[in-house]
Every structure is written in C-alpha cells, then in structure tokens.
Enzyme design. Structure first.
Site, PDB file in Angstrom:
ATOM      1  N   CYS A 242      24.228 -22.031  41.061  1.00 25.30           N
ATOM      2  CA  CYS A 242      25.264 -22.971  41.494  1.00 25.30           C
ATOM      3  C   CYS A 242      24.651 -24.292  41.948  1.00 25.30           C
ATOM      4  O   CYS A 242      24.122 -24.394  43.061  1.00 25.30           O
ATOM      5  CB  CYS A 242      26.096 -22.356  42.617  1.00 25.30           C
TER       6      CYS A 242
ATOM      7  N   CYS B  54      26.256 -25.880  45.021  1.00 24.47           N
ATOM      8  CA  CYS B  54      25.879 -25.246  46.289  1.00 24.47           C
ATOM      9  C   CYS B  54      24.458 -25.635  46.714  1.00 24.47           C
ATOM     10  O   CYS B  54      24.207 -25.898  47.884  1.00 24.47           O
ATOM     11  CB  CYS B  54      25.901 -23.722  46.174  1.00 24.47           C
ATOM     12  N   ASP B  55      23.529 -25.635  45.768  1.00 24.37           N
ATOM     13  CA  ASP B  55      22.123 -25.661  46.140  1.00 24.37           C
ATOM     14  C   ASP B  55      21.348 -26.923  45.731  1.00 24.37           C
ATOM     15  O   ASP B  55      20.192 -27.074  46.111  1.00 24.37           O
ATOM     16  CB  ASP B  55      21.413 -24.430  45.534  1.00 24.37           C
TER      17      ASP B  55
END
Ligand code: NAP
Length: 307
Positions: free
Chosen positions: A131, A134-135
């Site tokens: 992701c 997200c990261d």
C-alpha cells in the site's frame, strides 16, 4: 439464531461490530484467515484520524476489537466455508458448524497478492508493503521499487516519486496491461526507472530486519543481479475474499461484491463493508466508514421487520 453475523475482523468488520453491538444486536464476528485484516500487516499508521503521534496498525485494529467486545460483540476464530443466502435466516458453515443469522455483513476484505517468496513474507511491514498510500511517506529520499504492470503499479509508482529519490518499476513482461494514460504519465516522470522482463527472486535482508535490496532475474536471458532498494511495493493485484459467496450474491468478474446502493448487496439483508466491495479507495478509514454504514443498514433492516 444471531441477529447479525459479521464476516471479517479488519477495520470494516470491527467498526460494524462496534455499531451493531452498541445497538444491542450482539453480533458474532468471524475472524477469518487474517484476523485484524490488512492493518495487522502494517506497522505505523499515520493517516487514521485521531492519532497525531501515529499508531501501530495491529494496535489500532486490536483496540477496535476491544471496543466492540466492551459492548457485547462476540469473536470466533474461524473460516466461513460455505453460505446459503437463498432464504432467511441465512446459513453459514463456520469451521464445520452451521450458524444462522437474520442479517449478514460481509467484510472479508481483499488480500493483497504477494510474490510468495519466503523472505518477502518475513519483511512485510519492514520495507515490503502492498500500500503506497499507507507507507510511501516512510521512504522520503530513499530507493523505492514497485512490482507490477497494471494501473495500480503505475498509480503507486507515480505517487511514490513524491517521496523516493527514484522509483524502479519491475514488470515480468515488456508489455503493460496498464491503461495508456497511466503508463504515459509514468513514462513522462523522470524519477521512474524501468526494469522489464524481470522477476524478483529474493528479498534481502532478513538478518537485518529490513529491506536492503532484491535479487532480480531477466526472464529472457536468465541473467541475475542484485539491486539496492529500501522499500519494495507489491502492486500485482488483490484477491477479494468472496469464495464462499460465489453464486449466492452478485459479484463482478474479479469476484468483488457488486453494490446495490449504500451497503446493500443483491440479497436483501446481506450487506457489504470495506475492501470486499471497494477496489478504489482501500483505506482503513474508508473501510471503517463502510462498516458503520453496513451496521446502520442491518439495524434498520431488522427494525423494519426483516428477519
Ligand atoms: P491488474 O490489472 O490485474 O495487474 C496486475 C499486474 O501484476 C499485472 O501487470 C501482472 O502481470 C502483474 N502480476 C500478477 N501476478 C504477478 C506475479 N506473481 N509476479 C509478477 N507480476 C505479477 O491489477 P491492478 O493493477 O491492481 O488493477 C486492478 C483493477 O483496478 C484494474 O481493472 C485496473 O484498471 C483498476 N485500477 C484502476 C486505477 C485507476 O484507474 N486509477 C488504479 C488502480 C487500479 P501481467 O501483466 O504479466 O499479467
């Protein structure tokens, strides 16, 4: 007989559990193969509102579970093996045992497809991610690699150039299934490097506990080499966890649940929440919102006399 069974214990399932439990419906949550869902595979979560200092994904999802249990939600480890949604009450076979329910919330998610390499699996959350949203932030000024040749890979690679010093796209063929516009956007991005007709054979360095590089192999020449990388993002597709519901509710060609408005599915009394229906946003916060919607719909369905 249960008022509501919730299949899945990620953000969507847990939020549906909090809401239905607070409504006094005593939900049963079936945890599934990946208890806690995708959040349990991440480390720091910086974009879930309410945690200015960040929170660990597994802690966030465990807190949601505790919150639901406080209001009377029950959790069962187990897998839904079979479902009969042809009439009410609905019937689910969970680890060999049939359970009946008046309403069903399917929040079983979509599992990221991984390469399946042992060291890749060990480094998930420590440099290996599925992701970018997200990261990506953790790879400011670092070397990033994205695997895949579809729209997700292009979108993630483009997004990741905001952070990384370079983003290398690794694809197993030299033709891309990504749409032309997404591909061209990446081709025009000077930070993107292309490694085609290549596959990843290993991920380093489990000893150190974080990603330092990968071993690549050119599928045409057989040549292998090692490339330094700090963040490895897999964008090789997701698999919606809808197997037990095939033939029972409407699914699209890839197996995602087709929404019939709000949280409704093609079967009255069966609701969807989270990534099992959403192939676009796939965020913890959107899954949580979807869980809330499904819970409210289930409650209203029961109130209106659906049983
Ligand atoms: P996808 O289109 O199925 O592409 C998956 C890619 O991963 C393919 O290039 C495939 O290679 C590669 N792949 C699969 N298994 C692999 C393996 N084991 N090792 C190496 N490579 C592997 O998946 P997606 O990109 O996630 O897209 C899914 C759907 O969402 C598509 O319909 C897409 O258009 C849509 N989407 C749209 C947008 C947008 O428009 N903004 C953004 C994201 C996704 P091959 O090509 O060789 O099979």
């Amino acid at each position: 007989m249960r008022n509501v069974i919730i299949v899945g214990s990620g953000c969507a399932g847990n939020t549906a559990a909090i809401y239905t439990a607070r409504a006094g419906l005593k939900p049963l949550v079936v945890s599934g193969l990946e208890p806690g869902g995708q959040l349990s595979l991440t480390t720091e979560v910086e974009n879930f509102p309410g945690f200015p200092e960040t929170i660990q994904g597994p802690v966030l999802v465990e807190n949601m579970k505790k919150q639901a249990e406080r209001f009377g939600a029950e959790y069962a480890q187990g897998l839904v093996e079979e479902a009969d949604l042809s009439r009410r009450p609905f019937r689910l076979r969970i680890d060999g045992q049939w359970e009946e329910c008046r309403t069903l919330i399917i929040a079983s998610g979509a599992s990221a497809r991984w390469l399946g390499l042992p060291n890749e699996q060990k480094l998930i959350g420590h440099g290996v991610s599925s992701c970018a949203t997200c990261d990506g932030f953790f790879y400011r000024g670092k070397k990033i690699m994205v695997v895949g040749g579809g729209d997700s890979a292009m979108e993630e690679a483009n997004f990741l150039t905001r952070f990384g010093e370079e983003v290398a796209i690794v694809h197993r063929r030299d033709e891309f299934r990504a749409s032309k516009i997404m591909l061209e956007r990446c081709r025009a991005n000077p930070k993107i490097r292309w490694i085609t007709s290549a596959v990843i054979e290993d991920v380093y360095d489990v000893e150190k506990g974080y990603v330092t590089g990968v071993k690549l192999r050119n599928v045409k020449t057989g040549e292998t080499w090692v490339r330094e990388v700090d963040g490895l993002f897999l964008a090789i597709g997701h698999i919606p966890n809808t197997k037990p519901f095939v033939g029972q509710i409407e699914l699209d060609a890839d197996g995602y649940i087709v929404s019939h408005g709000g949280a409704r599915t093609s079967v009255a009394g069966v609701f969807h929440a989270g990534d099992v229906q959403d192939r676009v946003y796939r965020q913890a916060i959107t899954a949580a919102g979807a869980g809330c919607m499904a819970a409210i719909e289930a409650e209203r369905f029961l109130q209106a006399g659906g049983h």
